[in-house]
Motif scaffolding. Structure first.
Motif, PDB file in Angstrom:
ATOM      1  N   LYS A 226       0.828  -1.211   0.000  1.00  0.00           N
ATOM      2  CA  LYS A 226       0.000   0.000   0.000  1.00  0.00           C
ATOM      3  C   LYS A 226       0.863   1.261   0.000  1.00  0.00           C
ATOM      4  O   LYS A 226       0.553   2.253  -0.686  1.00  0.00           O
ATOM      5  N   ASN A 227       1.970   1.237   0.742  1.00  0.00           N
ATOM      6  CA  ASN A 227       2.869   2.401   0.769  1.00  0.00           C
ATOM      7  C   ASN A 227       3.442   2.694  -0.621  1.00  0.00           C
ATOM      8  O   ASN A 227       3.437   3.836  -1.077  1.00  0.00           O
ATOM      9  N   VAL A 228       3.953   1.641  -1.273  1.00  0.00           N
ATOM     10  CA  VAL A 228       4.564   1.829  -2.592  1.00  0.00           C
ATOM     11  C   VAL A 228       3.500   2.227  -3.618  1.00  0.00           C
ATOM     12  O   VAL A 228       3.719   3.107  -4.459  1.00  0.00           O
ATOM     13  N   ALA A 229       2.312   1.595  -3.530  1.00  0.00           N
ATOM     14  CA  ALA A 229       1.235   1.905  -4.477  1.00  0.00           C
ATOM     15  C   ALA A 229       0.709   3.320  -4.278  1.00  0.00           C
ATOM     16  O   ALA A 229       0.472   4.050  -5.259  1.00  0.00           O
ATOM     17  N   ASP A 230       0.507   3.727  -3.024  1.00  0.00           N
ATOM     18  CA  ASP A 230       0.036   5.101  -2.755  1.00  0.00           C
ATOM     19  C   ASP A 230       1.039   6.132  -3.247  1.00  0.00           C
ATOM     20  O   ASP A 230       0.664   7.179  -3.801  1.00  0.00           O
ATOM     21  N   ALA A 231       2.326   5.850  -3.041  1.00  0.00           N
ATOM     22  CA  ALA A 231       3.369   6.769  -3.512  1.00  0.00           C
ATOM     23  C   ALA A 231       3.366   6.838  -5.041  1.00  0.00           C
ATOM     24  O   ALA A 231       3.517   7.916  -5.629  1.00  0.00           O
ATOM     25  N   ALA A 232       3.166   5.695  -5.690  1.00  0.00           N
ATOM     26  CA  ALA A 232       3.103   5.680  -7.156  1.00  0.00           C
ATOM     27  C   ALA A 232       1.918   6.504  -7.653  1.00  0.00           C
ATOM     28  O   ALA A 232       2.025   7.248  -8.639  1.00  0.00           O
ATOM     29  N   ASP A 233       0.796   6.384  -6.959  1.00  0.00           N
ATOM     30  CA  ASP A 233      -0.399   7.170  -7.319  1.00  0.00           C
ATOM     31  C   ASP A 233      -0.151   8.661  -7.098  1.00  0.00           C
ATOM     32  O   ASP A 233      -0.449   9.490  -7.972  1.00  0.00           O
TER      33      ASP A 233
END
Length: 611
Positions: A384-391
């Motif tokens: 979730k951290n990596v995905a939220d940062a990508a978003d």
């Protein structure tokens, strides 16, 4: 012999042959005439010597390795001799107004016999003189086609080779009872065991580069019925790319026996999505992550960011890539834990990557059963951290490396991977970033896989431990898994789950047996022990459940799943209340959420958590 000495010897020998040929031909036609006083003969001799050496130079007659002479060398001699005689005839016409056709025909014939004979005598001498030593290993070659005959020829000519071919087998019945390089074709693949016994074979070489994995496996199963050691020549794609030559035989490896052919990449679409772009790989030091980095580097991105938690593994892949691509790619390293949300956001903001491949994860099933909270923190919150940062920083494409254990999960690791899929599927509905997941089965040779464990047990003398005689798994190689991840990034539209067509599942016990025989032992010597199914393990793995299957391939051998997204409320409740759960609740809720038991989940949350 040095090149200059060899060249000088050949020129002298050829000059003597040329003079002898033309003088003998004139003498045979007119023995009463003094041939040494004939101006035509002297002129013809001079012309023939000059033009012979010119055409010999043109067709590189002096550059041939005559100990390996074959049809190609005969054609070269034919051209040089014919053209030199023809030009000499033209010189006769200009000088004396007449062509001595019969004399030139005899000259041509003697020229061919003597030039060809002098060259091929070297090969005959070599073939007779360098007979195989008694310590050479008698070898059976499977496949009497172009590749097999080339392997046989190379082995026959190489006096240092430890293998010596004594027989072929080939399924083409037209070749049976024939000989290739004086080596008999004994029968078909079904006759391998009988041929090995009859011909006292020590080694077997599978020499059919176009074979698929199923055919290789079928042939290998015939080979293991014997005591001979089995080797194989490289695959057709490696031969065509020039990576290896046909005579570079190697041991058969377990990857050769998977029973299916690897996925081929769409090179153009991958190049468009990676070349000249900035790419970030999490878990870049792991077995999958590091191979993804190697594959990506071949497409020359502008920048490649290697993110990982273990400094040694990141340092290792950095050194490897810089040794090969330092002048082509800017390589960055970031030591970071994906659970550190602030650090992940800082890294994403710093590099603003176009593509993110998220390979960082805890994946060991029994360990995660004993440490469910760590699986949740890394596989769910880390994702979730990596995905939220990508978003947040508008990454173009985000590819999650998932697992077949995410399908109808029965263990914590599988449940957390399914949960991670749900997290990015939810984001895919709201974000401009294309979020996708890639599922594949067990990866041969990766950390925590059965192969390294089996190899250690074999080296220790056995036994090899297998959980259950009927347990099956899907298998693929590390490079193949990495290619699938990269290809999925190019197919992404947002929210998909991509799955490799992995063919038929493989019995773990069969894999263990193959590995034992490939290591040079018999099953009886090492032994196999059944230890029982471990907590959280399935007997059979799935790649898609019944509700997720799309029948058609979106790409050759790649399927697309239509996995459903859970209610956002359920996801958020779990994420918010994770820290308040005890281990029993945590494991139960994980499995309920991952298996889509929504009524039970809602009821459990109401009863046990204050919502």
């Amino acid at each position: 012999m040095t090149y200059k000495k060899r060249l000088s010897l050949l020129i002298i020998v050829d000059s003597l042959i040329v003079i002898s040929s033309i003088y003998v031909s004139f003498w045979l036609l007119n023995p009463s005439t003094s041939i040494f006083s004939s101006k035509t003969l002297l002129l013809s001799s001079l012309s023939l010597i000059i033009w012979h050496h010119l055409f010999a130079y043109t067709y590189k007659l002096y550059h041939k390795a005559w100990e390996y002479a074959s049809v190609g060398e005969i054609i070269t001699i034919l051209k040089a001799v014919t053209y030199s005689v023809a030009v000499t005839g033209f010189v006769q016409l200009l000088a004396v107004g007449h062509i001595y056709i019969r004399a030139l025909l005899i000259t041509w014939m003697l020229h061919m016999i003597l030039i060809g004979g002098s060259r091929f005598s070297w090969r005959v001498y070599r073939d007779i003189y360098f007979k195989p030593r008694s310590n050479k290993k008698r070898t059976l070659i499977i496949g009497a086609g172009a590749a097999g005959s080339m392997v046989a020829r190379q082995l026959l000519q190489n006096k240092e080779a430890e293998l010596f071919p004594v027989a072929f087998v080939d399924d083409d019945e037209k070749k049976h009872k024939l000989q290739v390089y004086d080596i008999p074709v004994m029968g078909s693949v079904a006759d391998i065991e009988k041929t090995v016994e009859k011909m006292k074979i020590d080694n077997i070489i599978i020499a059919i580069p176009s074979l698929g994995k199923k055919e290789i496996n079928t042939i290998y199963q015939e080979c293991v019925k014997t005591d001979a050691k089995t080797k194989i020549i490289p695959m057709l794609e490696d031969l065509m790319s020039g990576k290896v030559s046909v005579n570079e035989v190697r041991d058969v490896e377990v990857e050769d026996l998977l029973g299916r052919d690897p996925v081929k990449l769409d090179m153009n679409s991958i190049s468009e999505s990676i070349t000249g772009k900035t790419v970030l790989v999490t878990g870049a030091g792991g077995s999958i992550g590091s191979e993804i980095c190697r594959q990506i580097a071949n497409f020359t991105p502008k920048e490649l960011i290697l993110l990982g938690h273990g400094e040694n593994s990141i340092y290792s892949i950095e050194l490897e890539l810089k040794a090969d691509f330092a002048d082509q790619i800017i390589i960055h390293t970031e030591i970071a834990d994906i659970q550190d949300r602030d650090k992940i956001f800082l890294i994403m903001e710093k590099y603003m990557p176009h593509v993110v491949y998220h390979a960082a994860a805890h994946k060991h099933v029994p360990l995660m059963e004993r440490n469910p909270e760590e699986a949740v923190k890394n596989n769910i919150f880390g994702t979730k951290n990596v995905a939220d940062a990508a978003d947040t920083f508008s990454v173009g494409t985000f590819v999650l490396v998932s697992s077949d254990k995410a399908v109808n999960p029965t263990n914590v690791m599988g449940a957390t991977k399914r949960f991670a899929e749900m997290v990015i599927q939810e984001l895919a509905q709201l974000s401009k970033t294309k979020f996708v997941a890639v599922r594949f089965g067990n990866v041969l040779g990766s950390r925590g896989s059965v192969i390294p464990l089996f190899k250690k047990q074999i080296q220790a003398g056995g036994p090899v431990t297998v959980t259950h005689p009927d347990m099956t798994r899907y298998f693929m190689t590390i490079p193949e898994a990495s290619r699938l991840v990269i290809q999925a990034g190019t197919l992404a539209r947002g929210g998909e789950i991509f799955v490799l067509d992995m063919g038929e599942p493989v019995k773990i016990v069969d894999l263990a047996k193959n590995l034992i025989t490939l290591s040079g032992y018999t099953i009886e010597e090492i032994g196999i022990k059944f230890s029982g199914i471990r907590p959280g393990e399935k007997m059979y793995e799935e790649l898609l459940n019944e509700n997720e299957i799309h029948k058609a391939d979106i790409f050759p051998k790649i399927h697309i799943g239509k996995a459903t997204v859970k209610e956002r409320e359920i996801l958020n409740i779990f994420l918010l209340n994770f820290k308040n759960m005890n281990e029993l609740d945590l494991r139960k809720y994980l499995l309920e959420v991952a298996n889509n038991n929504e009524p039970e989940i809602k009821e459990l949350f109401k009863k046990r958590i204050n919502v």
